[in-house]
Enzyme design. Structure first.
Site, PDB file in Angstrom:
ATOM      1  N   SER A 181      73.538  43.449  15.440  1.00  0.00           N
ATOM      2  CA  SER A 181      74.293  44.589  14.922  1.00  0.00           C
ATOM      3  C   SER A 181      74.203  45.844  15.777  1.00  0.00           C
ATOM      4  O   SER A 181      75.067  46.709  15.679  1.00  0.00           O
ATOM      5  CB  SER A 181      73.871  44.887  13.488  1.00  0.00           C
ATOM      6  N   HIS A 209      78.382  39.813  11.431  1.00  0.00           N
ATOM      7  CA  HIS A 209      79.346  40.410  12.370  1.00  0.00           C
ATOM      8  C   HIS A 209      80.238  39.374  13.038  1.00  0.00           C
ATOM      9  O   HIS A 209      81.097  39.716  13.841  1.00  0.00           O
ATOM     10  CB  HIS A 209      78.613  41.203  13.448  1.00  0.00           C
ATOM     11  N   LYS A 238      82.284  43.640   5.635  1.00  0.00           N
ATOM     12  CA  LYS A 238      82.774  43.896   6.990  1.00  0.00           C
ATOM     13  C   LYS A 238      84.192  43.347   7.126  1.00  0.00           C
ATOM     14  O   LYS A 238      85.120  43.960   6.634  1.00  0.00           O
ATOM     15  CB  LYS A 238      81.766  43.367   7.997  1.00  0.00           C
TER      16      LYS A 238
HETATM   17  C1  LIG Z   1      75.697  44.811   7.666  1.00  0.00           C
HETATM   18  C2  LIG Z   1      74.702  43.724   7.856  1.00  0.00           C
HETATM   19  C3  LIG Z   1      74.014  43.173   6.778  1.00  0.00           C
HETATM   20  C4  LIG Z   1      74.086  43.763   5.405  1.00  0.00           C
HETATM   21  O1  LIG Z   1      75.291  43.522   4.789  1.00  0.00           O
HETATM   22  P1  LIG Z   1      75.782  44.500   3.635  1.00  0.00           P
HETATM   23  O2  LIG Z   1      76.819  43.711   2.941  1.00  0.00           O
HETATM   24  O3  LIG Z   1      76.286  45.720   4.308  1.00  0.00           O
HETATM   25  O4  LIG Z   1      74.593  44.792   2.762  1.00  0.00           O
HETATM   26  C5  LIG Z   1      73.207  42.083   7.014  1.00  0.00           C
HETATM   27  N1  LIG Z   1      73.038  41.587   8.245  1.00  0.00           N
HETATM   28  C6  LIG Z   1      73.647  42.124   9.320  1.00  0.00           C
HETATM   29  C7  LIG Z   1      73.429  41.536  10.655  1.00  0.00           C
HETATM   30  C8  LIG Z   1      74.478  43.223   9.151  1.00  0.00           C
HETATM   31  O5  LIG Z   1      75.037  43.787  10.199  1.00  0.00           O
END
Ligand SMILES: *Cc1c(COP(=O)(O)O)cnc(C)c1O
Length: 387
Positions: A181, A209, A238
């Protein structure tokens, strides 16, 4: 000292270290452009990769759900919170991922904490990438299993740890983000699978991602490489444009999660509207090849343009583009200069990344067209003076 005074002192220390955060308020809906503190700005800070956060079909699904399902799920899934909306969403997400079953969670954070700590137990051993997402790290801690951290994306180091440490646990798990991330780089997924097989370990991949962005029909990095993971986790916050998350895998693994993932068992079920939106978003994401191609093209052009301008941008193909600066103050100065030029690109600094590796993280989406690309490139050119 009272807790109130302790909090004040802690905040002063954060301030003194230059790490105080005061998020700006967005006063319009999310989108490539929004209004922030009364000013229209072009955002490159969104994980809404396919531009679905305000998609009419998701809005319709939400409205229809409100009429049928109401708002609240009223209880934990295990008590009386499992509704048709949740069942259908899980079936649809399983089909989307090509797995036997899927479990819906309220957030990706909850999915990761619940999945890792629900599957791994005290007598087990976990092998984790050094740059795994915080929620995976928290899941590892909560499991009380032994944890060994291998150098970032380094199968050789993982191999040597497996050789010396695999025997410490009854079960073993290799746990990794598939796309990281903060750097936007990719895990050596095929090597992880090979090592998992060689050492009788399970592979747990967080595809937060990658889902929607990579792989056939947006199924993620492992699917693109033809690599099987025992459990994959995806967020709906996302590329799905909403909120919530899921774990996907075989029927017994998913059913075990429904008994053991504490963030599932001991938490009110996600709002049914979220489940209905997830179901509709799966259709959108699956059919979004054109948006994925558009995104890939914007990513490639932006990465190249910034490199040509002399910015330090590591090679990569994902929409997470780190522009490495190093020093925290210089990073924030660059971010401020970009803001002045009409572009929102957040500075990322400790504790999110290690000290001395502060960066601007610029994230294009499929909603950024040629005009938006031009604006970003011009803003970076004019902001170079800030460095
Ligand atoms: C954003 C993210 C999460 C968390 O997801 P949310 O739905 O925002 O709580 C978990 N793992 C990774 C790698 C992320 O980038």
């Amino acid at each position: 000292m009272s807790l109130h005074d302790q909090a004040l002192a802690a905040l002063e220390a954060i301030d003194a270290a230059g790490l105080r955060r005061t998020p700006r308020t967005i006063t319009t809906a999310q989108g490539p452009y929004f209004e922030i503190d009364g000013r229209r700005i072009l955002s490159f800070c969104s994980n809404d990769y396919l531009g679905f956060a305000a998609h009419p079909r998701l809005l319709d699904a939400a409205r229809a759900s409100l009429e049928v399902d109401g708002i609240g799920a009223a209880a934990s899934r295990l008590v009386s919170g499992t509704m048709t909306a949740h069942r259908e969403a899980e079936a649809r997400l399983a089909t989307f991922m090509g797995t036997a079953d899927a479990v819906l969670f309220s957030t990706g954070y909850a999915a990761n904490v619940g999945t890792v700590s629900g599957l791994a137990q005290k007598e087990d051993v976990l092998f984790c990438d050094a740059l795994n997402h915080a929620s995976l790290i928290d899941g590892c801690r909560l499991s009380r299993a032994k944890v060994h951290v291998y150098e970032h994306a380094d199968p050789q180091h993982l191999h040597s740890l497996l050789k010396s440490r695999r025997s410490e646990g009854k079960r073993a798990f290799i746990v990794s983000d598939s796309v990281f991330s903060m750097d936007g780089d990719e895990a050596p997924v095929a090597d992880l699978r090979r090592l998992a097989d060689a050492y009788d370990a399970a592979l747990v991949l967080d595809e937060a991602h990658a889902i929607g962005v990579l792989g056939p029909r947006g199924r993620g990095l492992a699917e693109e490489l033809g690599v099987a993971a025992d459990v994959k986790i995806g967020t709906l916050g996302k590329s799905f444009g909403a909120a919530g998350a899921f774990a996907a895998g075989s029927a017994p693994i998913m059913d075990l999660l429904r008994h053991r993932a504490r963030s599932y068992v001991f938490s009110t079920a996600p709002m049914p509207v979220l489940a209905r939106v997830a179901t509709a978003a799966a259709d959108l994401v699956e059919g979004a090849d054109a948006a994925r191609a558009q995104l890939a093209s914007v990513v490639a052009r932006l990465r190249r343009a910034l490199q040509v301008q002399g910015y330090v941008v590591p090679e990569g193909r994902t929409p997470i583009i780190p522009v490495l600066v190093g020093d925290e103050a210089r990073t924030m100065a660059l971010s401020a200069a970009l803001f002045e030029a009409g572009v929102l690109a957040q500075g990322i600094r400790p504790p999110t990344v290690p000290r001395g590796t502060s960066r601007i993280r610029i994230v294009p989406t499929a909603a950024h067209g040629p005009a938006e690309l031009e604006l970003a490139i011009a803003a970076f050119a004019s902001a170079r003076g800030a460095l």
